[in-house]
Design a protein around this motif. Structure first.
Motif, PDB file in Angstrom:
ATOM      1  N   VAL A  75       0.705  -1.231  -0.183  1.00 56.79           N
ATOM      2  CA  VAL A  75       0.040   0.086   0.239  1.00 56.79           C
ATOM      3  C   VAL A  75       0.849   1.300   0.059  1.00 56.79           C
ATOM      4  N   ALA A  76       2.135   0.902  -0.428  1.00 62.43           N
ATOM      5  CA  ALA A  76       3.163   2.279  -0.349  1.00 62.43           C
ATOM      6  C   ALA A  76       3.527   2.677  -1.541  1.00 62.43           C
ATOM      7  N   ASN A  77       2.512   2.414  -2.600  1.00 61.61           N
ATOM      8  CA  ASN A  77       2.871   2.783  -3.892  1.00 61.61           C
ATOM      9  C   ASN A  77       2.121   4.118  -4.393  1.00 61.61           C
ATOM     10  N   GLY A  78       1.596   4.994  -3.461  1.00 61.78           N
ATOM     11  CA  GLY A  78       0.968   5.966  -3.851  1.00 61.78           C
ATOM     12  C   GLY A  78      -0.595   6.071  -3.525  1.00 61.78           C
ATOM     13  N   GLN A  79      -0.939   4.588  -3.290  1.00 56.83           N
ATOM     14  CA  GLN A  79      -2.468   4.482  -2.945  1.00 56.83           C
ATOM     15  C   GLN A  79      -2.797   5.369  -2.121  1.00 56.83           C
ATOM     16  N   LYS A  80      -4.357   5.895  -2.143  1.00 57.95           N
ATOM     17  CA  LYS A  80      -4.755   6.693  -0.996  1.00 57.95           C
ATOM     18  C   LYS A  80      -5.518   5.993   0.040  1.00 57.95           C
ATOM     19  N   ILE A  81      -4.899   6.190   1.110  1.00 55.77           N
ATOM     20  CA  ILE A  81      -5.374   5.261   2.282  1.00 55.77           C
ATOM     21  C   ILE A  81      -6.277   6.616   3.162  1.00 55.77           C
ATOM     22  N   LYS A  82      -7.523   6.036   3.584  1.00 61.59           N
ATOM     23  CA  LYS A  82      -8.183   7.131   4.274  1.00 61.59           C
ATOM     24  C   LYS A  82      -8.662   6.474   5.621  1.00 61.59           C
ATOM     25  N   THR A  83      -8.405   6.928   6.715  1.00 62.34           N
ATOM     26  CA  THR A  83      -8.783   6.394   8.059  1.00 62.34           C
ATOM     27  C   THR A  83     -10.072   7.226   8.766  1.00 62.34           C
ATOM     28  N   ILE A  84     -10.451   6.853   9.820  1.00 61.70           N
ATOM     29  CA  ILE A  84     -11.655   7.642  10.459  1.00 61.70           C
ATOM     30  C   ILE A  84     -11.212   8.916  10.893  1.00 61.70           C
TER      31      ILE A  84
END
Ligand code: FES
Ligand code: FES
Lengths: 728, 157
Positions: free
Chosen positions: B67-76
């Motif tokens: 998940v460290a290839n520019g993917q956008k992570i969104k948390t609460i």
């Protein structure tokens, strides 16, 4: 109730407790000391007071009118963070919009509510006792706070106290038209020489309540929707290290570690710590600790549970129930043997229930930091507290009670599991080895399931006798299982008038860890009782509500819940084709009767519950919407346990590991509605957290009997078992 | 040990962790984004639900490497500025949480649904939410909250 050590607590707990920026704290004295008012800006003065007196601060008021009320109970979703402060604020006449709530220090001599023994105090969030046991404590303290404010205003204005009235954080003097807010009064606060005990008179008439009984949003909910609510598992401290334990699938087995040097050579591993039932690992990161845990090579010894097979034990229990010697008496009314000798008809049935597991969503965990000299400790934990509010850490470390400071965090579910402090002690032991570094201990879900402490498996033999008119003359209930009160609670019938009753417990012991599980013995026992009543009604051709109505003739409050739920569930109107309704009554402090409507898929054996209706009498209800939430949650947890949940043991080994093998009820399986009606009452509040769960099994079994003519007598009612009953 | 850069809530974070470390431990223990919860670790409970490029996923079974290839992570923590996403408001309105532990996961799962389908039926909601467990039994209030939020979003947009 003198306790020398208490005085020395002050330098640790209280200093942080009132890390205030101003205002005055109102300390209500205990042990006969006079109450005190302390300016919060005068840190020295505060500490002086702490050192001199046993004092309790319930409230802090600042000049801007902000009021902080301290909550002494654990918050695990049952709403104590709101309900107890609401009771206080009600009697204080505080403006609720200006109230903040914080946890009080964990000192039961000061903040406890009356314990089980007369004259004792407890901080223990168990048995649905929070509102019930703190109601008078909080009312009196709130009324005393109001009295101090009234006294101060009377002095300030030089008018008689009796001429003053209060409302929403204001004091009024009608004759002169003067008004002052609680905040503005802070500089003029003075202490009366004595404080009345308002439990002797002078509390509000319940009909004048403004906050109690109204719809007040829970104070901690905003933090629970933006992710900021802090559970112990969320704690991060500088230099923190991580601990995990590998415990066996056989409770009590002793480990021999075969590869200690390999483990110690792993990246990040700092220490291996043997326990007599586990191997502990400390590492610099959680992932390193978990990686090491995975590759431990352990040989386990035998233990008491070796050879024990849970699903085969019922035959042994049935033989035990048949043995001529009686067990421990739990309740005896009249002469049940005589009733059976003279009966016109008798009924007998065995009911069974498998082990169930708590499955609180936050796995067990804690953070402990022991000082470098080993002479003090800080503990962060989500705990239901206990007779020792320091959770056993002082004894473990051999240090005084007051040298341990417990920071209570929100609980990600308790249900009884967090009233057992095994995990806190484990964390303490590891932290002691790592002092002064703080250590976070985590139980994985697998640890939590396998080394759980379950609601015991039981067999219950019920016998009922009826006289020539069909009236129930005798009721005998024999519980066979491990765990004493864990299996016996709820086996009495205090609201059914049956002239001859006998309840006994016959003891088994298997070495499987056991614990209170929401509503404890009430779950299995109410199931057996309520299902048995319907089996009798079925045989007699009597309506189950009519049968209970007759039995409740001497218990008008119970009867009112029965009548009400019959009304709201349209009991007398037949269900649509393929569905049926069933009823069950439960007393667990509060009184409630539930009705459910079910259908059964005859091909798969799957039971669907479409509606649940409850009528509840809980005395004064502080937070009606929250009580409804407790009913909804209690029913859903009941459905989950009754339809799905099962821990099984083969040769002593727990067979389930995680939510894949221990299934919980999911969203698609919830009823369309759960409707609760709260009956109005001015009686003392009773607990509500455990009244709904035990209704579920009886109500479903009874609906099933009506629908199919067949009897469900073994919990859980899994599709396999249902099919077996349908075919059989 | 390796260094990874992660795009979380529109902020770039660098972490030094062992290869293969679960994203959940990275979020919680290394970055302090503790709103995302651990409960099962095997994608069975949904407590750890986050968005990965807008899709609801279980952080516990994702490795940081992936998940460290520019993917956008969104948390609460990144769902809204001040806890005022329509779902969060509806959650308060419905007084949905009890212990609260599962609720970040519930809200993240629901938010992903409304983004794709602003007007889901009750059955669609139930099936979309089925993977997120709540031991306190708040399912009916969660349903109520999602239906409330959906109506609100639909009337304001
Ligand atoms: S912790 Fe990830 S799904 Fe349960
Ligand atoms: S609110 Fe407690 S697990 Fe969902």
């Amino acid at each position: 109730m003198k306790n020398i050590s208490k005085k020395a607590i002050a330098p640790i707990g209280r200093r942080q407790f009132l890390k205030s920026s101003g205002g005055a704290a109102l300390f209500i004295g205990v042990s006969g000391l006079l109450p005190n008012l302390i300016s919060c800006t005068d840190a020295k003065g505060m500490e002086g007071q702490f050192a001199k007196h046993d004092v309790t601060a319930w409230v802090r008021i600042t000049e801007d009118g902000q009021i902080t009320i301290y909550n002494p109970a654990a918050e695990m979703g049952q709403g104590s963070m709101t309900s107890l402060p609401v009771i206080f604020a009600e009697e204080m006449d505080a403006d609720w919009s200006k109230v903040d709530v914080e946890f009080s220090p964990q000192e039961s001599d000061i903040y406890g509510s009356p314990g089980w023994q007369p004259g004792t105090k407890l901080m223990f969030t168990v048995g649905s006792r929070t509102t019930n046991s703190y109601y008078t404590v909080m009312r009196n303290a709130g009324a005393q706070a109001r009295y101090v404010l009234l006294h101060s205003a009377a002095k300030h204005w030089e008018v008689p106290l009796e001429e003053l009235t209060t409302g929403a954080s204001e004091i009024m003097h009608e004759n002169s038209g003067k008004k002052i807010s609680y905040g503005a009064l802070v500089p003029y606060l003075t202490m009366p020489e004595t404080l009345p005990d308002f439990n002797d008179g002078g509390l509000k008439d319940p009909k004048d309540f403004k906050l109690i009984g109204s719809l007040i949003p829970r104070t901690e909910i905003p933090q629970k929707v933006d992710g900021s609510a802090q559970f112990a598992i969320d704690l991060r401290l500088p230099d923190m290290v991580y601990g995990v334990l590998e415990r066996g699938a056989l409770h009590g087995a002793k480990p021999t570690l075969n590869n200690e040097s390999d483990i110690l050579a792993m990246d990040g591993v700092l220490k291996v710590v043997p326990f007599n039932y586990a191997i502990g690992i400390v590492a610099s990161t959680l992932e390193a600790a978990l990686a090491a845990k995975k590759v431990l090579d352990i040989t386990w010894s035998d233990a008491q549970a070796s050879g024990f097979n849970s699903q085969e034990i019922y035959d042994v229990y049935a033989q035990m129930a048949s043995a001529p010697e009686k067990g421990n008496t739990v309740n005896e009314v009249g002469d049940v043997d005589q009733a059976f000798r003279t009966a016109a008809k008798t009924y007998e049935a065995d009911f069974k229930n498998d082990y169930v597991y708590h499955a609180q969503m936050e796995p067990l965990n804690a953070v402990v930091q022991v000082a470098a000299d080993g002479q003090s400790a800080e503990v962060w934990v989500g705990s239901q507290q206990g007779p020792d509010t320091k959770l056993g850490i002082p004894d473990l470390l051999g240090i005084p009670h007051e040298a341990v400071n417990v920071h209570l965090q929100y609980l990600g579910g308790g249900f009884g599991r967090r009233s057992m402090n095994d995990f806190v002690l484990e964390c303490g032991r590891l932290a002691q080895q790592m002092a002064p570094k703080p250590l976070k201990l985590l139980w994985t879900r697998e640890d939590d399931v396998r080394y759980g402490a379950y609601r015991p498996l039981t067999l219950q033999r019920l016998k009922v006798s009826a006289d020539a008119q069909g009236n129930l003359s005798g009721f005998s209930h024999c519980v066979v299982g491990d765990g004493g009160n864990l299996v016996a609670s709820g086996a009495r019938n205090d609201h059914y008038t049956i002239p001859n009753q006998w309840v006994e417990w016959r003891e088994a012991s298997h070495g499987v860890r056991l614990k209170h599980w929401r509503s404890v013995g009430h779950g299995p026992n109410k199931f057996a009782i309520e299902a048995m009543l319907d089996e009798v009604a079925h045989d007699q051709g009597t309506d189950p509500v009519a049968l209970r109505s007759k039995l409740m003739a001497d218990s008008p409050r119970a009867l009112a819940t029965l009548n009400k739920v019959a009304e709201i569930s349209n009991w007398d109107t037949p269900s649509p084709e393929g569905r049926a309704k069933g009823v069950a009554f439960v007393e667990h402090g509060s009184l409630g009767t539930g009705v459910c409507e079910i259908s059964v898929n005859r091909n798969t054996g799957k039971i669907s519950v479409h509606h649940f209706w409850i009528a509840l009498d809980a005395g004064v209800v502080v937070q009606p919407d929250n009580v409804k939430a407790q009913m909804e949650g209690g029913i859903v947890m009941g459905l989950s346990s009754v339809l799905k949940e099962q821990i099984t043991i083969v040769d002593g080994q727990v067979q389930q590991r995680n939510y894949d093998s221990y299934a919980l009820l999911r969203m698609q399986e919830v009823p369309d509605s759960i409707e609760t009606i709260i009956l109005p009452s001015a009686e003392h509040p009773e607990g509500v957290g455990e009244t709904a769960t035990p209704m579920v099994a009886g109500a479903i079994a009874n609906a099933f009997l009506k629908l199919t003519g067949k009897r469900l007598r073994h919990l859980p009612f899994t599709p396999d078992r249902v099919l077996e009953v349908l075919i059989g | 040990m390796a260094t990874y850069s992660l795009n979380i809530n529109e902020t770039l974070y660098e972490v030094d962790v062992a290869q293969g470390t679960s994203l959940l431990w990275v979020l919680r223990e290394h970055l302090g984004l503790t709103g995302t919860k651990y409960s099962c670790g095997i994608a069975q409970c949904g407590s750890c639900t986050i968005h990965l490029d807008g899709n609801p996923v279980r952080a516990c079974v994702l490795q940081v490497d992936n998940v460290a290839n520019g993917q956008k992570i969104k948390t609460i923590e990144g769902l809204s500025e001040n806890g005022d996403h329509p779902l969060q408001k509806a959650w308060v309105e419905a007084q949905a949480p009890q212990c609260g532990y599962c609720q970040s996961g519930q809200i993240m799962q629901a938010a992903a649904l409304l983004e794709k389908n602003p007007n889901p039926s009750r059955e669609e909601i139930k099936s979309h939410m089925n993977g997120v467990l709540c031991r306190c039994g708040t399912y009916l209030r969660i349903l109520e909250a999602i239906e409330m939020a959906k109506e609100q979003t639909n009337t304001t947009s």
